[in-house]
Write an enzyme that holds these catalytic residues in place. Sequence first.
Site, PDB file in Angstrom:
ATOM      1  N   ASP A 280      19.406   0.851  11.190  1.00 15.42           N
ATOM      2  CA  ASP A 280      20.308  -0.339  10.603  1.00 15.42           C
ATOM      3  C   ASP A 280      21.447   0.768   9.740  1.00 15.42           C
ATOM      4  O   ASP A 280      21.916   1.857  10.309  1.00 15.42           O
ATOM      5  CB  ASP A 280      19.970  -0.283   9.515  1.00 15.42           C
ATOM      6  CG  ASP A 280      19.738   0.033   7.909  1.00 15.42           C
ATOM      7  OD1 ASP A 280      19.569   0.618   7.862  1.00 15.42           O
ATOM      8  OD2 ASP A 280      19.222  -0.624   7.276  1.00 15.42           O
ATOM      9  N   HIS A 281      22.277   0.501   9.575  1.00 19.56           N
ATOM     10  CA  HIS A 281      23.465   0.927   8.961  1.00 19.56           C
ATOM     11  C   HIS A 281      23.629   1.972   7.833  1.00 19.56           C
ATOM     12  O   HIS A 281      24.366   3.035   8.109  1.00 19.56           O
ATOM     13  CB  HIS A 281      24.657  -0.067   8.637  1.00 19.56           C
ATOM     14  CG  HIS A 281      24.558  -1.297   7.221  1.00 19.56           C
ATOM     15  ND1 HIS A 281      22.911  -1.886   7.444  1.00 19.56           N
ATOM     16  CD2 HIS A 281      23.974  -0.563   5.705  1.00 19.56           C
ATOM     17  CE1 HIS A 281      23.138  -2.241   6.488  1.00 19.56           C
ATOM     18  NE2 HIS A 281      23.873  -1.335   5.447  1.00 19.56           N
TER      19      HIS A 281
ATOM     20  N   CYS B   6      15.834   3.417   8.253  1.00 20.41           N
ATOM     21  CA  CYS B   6      17.126   2.283   7.591  1.00 20.41           C
ATOM     22  C   CYS B   6      16.999   3.443   6.496  1.00 20.41           C
ATOM     23  O   CYS B   6      16.981   4.510   6.446  1.00 20.41           O
ATOM     24  CB  CYS B   6      16.718   1.546   7.262  1.00 20.41           C
ATOM     25  SG  CYS B   6      15.233   1.512   6.060  1.00 20.41           S
ATOM     26  N   GLY B   7      17.640   3.241   5.778  1.00 21.23           N
ATOM     27  CA  GLY B   7      18.528   3.551   4.171  1.00 21.23           C
ATOM     28  C   GLY B   7      16.976   4.878   3.352  1.00 21.23           C
ATOM     29  O   GLY B   7      17.409   5.890   3.183  1.00 21.23           O
ATOM     30  N   THR B   8      16.301   3.570   3.248  1.00 21.26           N
ATOM     31  CA  THR B   8      15.001   4.773   2.346  1.00 21.26           C
ATOM     32  C   THR B   8      13.881   4.424   3.537  1.00 21.26           C
ATOM     33  O   THR B   8      12.907   5.437   3.323  1.00 21.26           O
ATOM     34  CB  THR B   8      14.483   4.037   1.155  1.00 21.26           C
ATOM     35  OG1 THR B   8      13.841   2.771   1.759  1.00 21.26           O
ATOM     36  CG2 THR B   8      15.583   3.562   0.333  1.00 21.26           C
ATOM     37  N   GLY B   9      13.906   4.266   4.697  1.00 22.07           N
ATOM     38  CA  GLY B   9      12.927   3.652   5.455  1.00 22.07           C
ATOM     39  C   GLY B   9      11.855   2.529   5.088  1.00 22.07           C
ATOM     40  O   GLY B   9      10.895   2.512   5.931  1.00 22.07           O
TER      41      GLY B   9
ATOM     42  N   GLY C 145      12.305  -0.700   3.775  1.00 22.71           N
ATOM     43  CA  GLY C 145      12.090  -1.674   4.464  1.00 22.71           C
ATOM     44  C   GLY C 145      11.650  -1.730   5.802  1.00 22.71           C
ATOM     45  O   GLY C 145      11.022  -2.387   6.488  1.00 22.71           O
TER      46      GLY C 145
ATOM     47  N   HIS D 182      -4.632  11.230  12.727  1.00 23.30           N
ATOM     48  CA  HIS D 182      -5.621  10.074  12.597  1.00 23.30           C
ATOM     49  C   HIS D 182      -5.345   8.960  12.633  1.00 23.30           C
ATOM     50  O   HIS D 182      -6.507   8.228  12.509  1.00 23.30           O
ATOM     51  CB  HIS D 182      -5.301  10.914  10.535  1.00 23.30           C
ATOM     52  CG  HIS D 182      -6.452  11.700  10.285  1.00 23.30           C
ATOM     53  ND1 HIS D 182      -6.893  12.601   9.592  1.00 23.30           N
ATOM     54  CD2 HIS D 182      -6.425  12.798  11.389  1.00 23.30           C
ATOM     55  CE1 HIS D 182      -7.494  13.606   9.266  1.00 23.30           C
ATOM     56  NE2 HIS D 182      -6.933  13.932  10.963  1.00 23.30           N
TER      57      HIS D 182
ATOM     58  N   ARG E  84      18.856   7.337   3.722  1.00 24.51           N
ATOM     59  CA  ARG E  84      19.733   7.681   2.617  1.00 24.51           C
ATOM     60  C   ARG E  84      18.671   8.966   1.426  1.00 24.51           C
ATOM     61  O   ARG E  84      19.106   9.635   0.609  1.00 24.51           O
ATOM     62  CB  ARG E  84      20.008   7.050   2.068  1.00 24.51           C
ATOM     63  CG  ARG E  84      21.331   6.283   2.456  1.00 24.51           C
ATOM     64  CD  ARG E  84      21.586   4.564   1.721  1.00 24.51           C
ATOM     65  NE  ARG E  84      22.391   4.366   2.651  1.00 24.51           N
ATOM     66  CZ  ARG E  84      22.280   3.178   2.303  1.00 24.51           C
ATOM     67  NH1 ARG E  84      21.894   2.006   1.716  1.00 24.51           N
ATOM     68  NH2 ARG E  84      23.572   2.301   3.126  1.00 24.51           N
TER      69      ARG E  84
ATOM     70  N   ARG F 222     -13.587  10.116  14.678  1.00 21.87           N
ATOM     71  CA  ARG F 222     -14.208   9.308  13.938  1.00 21.87           C
ATOM     72  C   ARG F 222     -12.877   9.100  14.174  1.00 21.87           C
ATOM     73  O   ARG F 222     -13.058   6.782  12.542  1.00 21.87           O
ATOM     74  CB  ARG F 222     -14.615   9.587  12.834  1.00 21.87           C
ATOM     75  CG  ARG F 222     -13.704  10.692  12.025  1.00 21.87           C
ATOM     76  CD  ARG F 222     -14.393  11.584  10.751  1.00 21.87           C
ATOM     77  NE  ARG F 222     -13.100  12.234  10.116  1.00 21.87           N
ATOM     78  CZ  ARG F 222     -12.984  13.219  10.396  1.00 21.87           C
ATOM     79  NH1 ARG F 222     -13.311  14.007  11.785  1.00 21.87           N
ATOM     80  NH2 ARG F 222     -11.932  13.841   9.649  1.00 21.87           N
ATOM     81  N   HIS F 223     -11.746   8.900  13.941  1.00 14.23           N
ATOM     82  CA  HIS F 223     -10.499   8.532  13.292  1.00 14.23           C
ATOM     83  C   HIS F 223     -10.073   6.972  14.452  1.00 14.23           C
ATOM     84  O   HIS F 223      -9.437   5.984  14.515  1.00 14.23           O
ATOM     85  CB  HIS F 223      -9.009   9.711  13.716  1.00 14.23           C
ATOM     86  CG  HIS F 223      -9.803  10.255  12.947  1.00 14.23           C
ATOM     87  ND1 HIS F 223      -9.338  10.557  11.625  1.00 14.23           N
ATOM     88  CD2 HIS F 223      -9.462  11.747  13.175  1.00 14.23           C
ATOM     89  CE1 HIS F 223      -9.452  11.759  11.602  1.00 14.23           C
ATOM     90  NE2 HIS F 223      -9.982  12.428  12.094  1.00 14.23           N
TER      91      HIS F 223
ATOM     92  N   ARG G  51     -11.417   3.708  13.484  1.00  9.90           N
ATOM     93  CA  ARG G  51     -10.579   3.666  11.924  1.00  9.90           C
ATOM     94  C   ARG G  51      -9.573   2.869  12.606  1.00  9.90           C
ATOM     95  O   ARG G  51      -9.253   1.968  11.901  1.00  9.90           O
ATOM     96  CB  ARG G  51     -10.697   4.702  10.889  1.00  9.90           C
ATOM     97  CG  ARG G  51     -11.259   5.143  10.279  1.00  9.90           C
ATOM     98  CD  ARG G  51     -11.307   6.661   9.545  1.00  9.90           C
ATOM     99  NE  ARG G  51     -12.355   7.107   9.298  1.00  9.90           N
ATOM    100  CZ  ARG G  51     -12.547   8.538   9.053  1.00  9.90           C
ATOM    101  NH1 ARG G  51     -11.893   8.929   8.990  1.00  9.90           N
ATOM    102  NH2 ARG G  51     -14.033   8.361   8.647  1.00  9.90           N
TER     103      ARG G  51
END
Length: 147
Positions: A8-9, A66-69, A71, A99, A110, A133-134, A137
């Site tokens: 995003d922006h 995105c800004g924080t990742g 959302g 894993h 950001r 084993r992973h 899961r």
Amino acid sequence: MKITIGSDHGAVELKEEIKTVLADFPDIEVKDLGTFGDTAVDYPDIAEKVCQTVVTGEADRGILLCGTGIGISIAANKIKGIRAALCTDVYSAKMSREHNNANVLAMGGRVTGFGPAGEIVKVWVTTEFAGGRHARRVDKISALEKE
């Protein structure tokens, strides 16, 4: 390997830096699905575009920013077949592949600097799924989508 990337922006600059890092890998083809400027866009729309390329097999993996990742990773994980991992350090990136067989990497423009983001991406694209084993899961995670 084919990787689709989108932001995003709030993370266009980080996306451009990541594309530079990925250019150092001759066996990686990158497709950028936008956005390309600072005009506000909705991150769920970007997540959907990138994740659809992974689900359909057009891309092997995706990278979302995105800004924080936060959302964009939440939106991505709503799409059947996507295992998006929000990674803020190299160890988490490695484990998300080894894993969890994460097929989408999410980061925040950001909150993650260019240097650390580059190292995260390098580890994420070069780490293979360990299986064993992973795999059991990961299969259980996939089964949750059917409920």
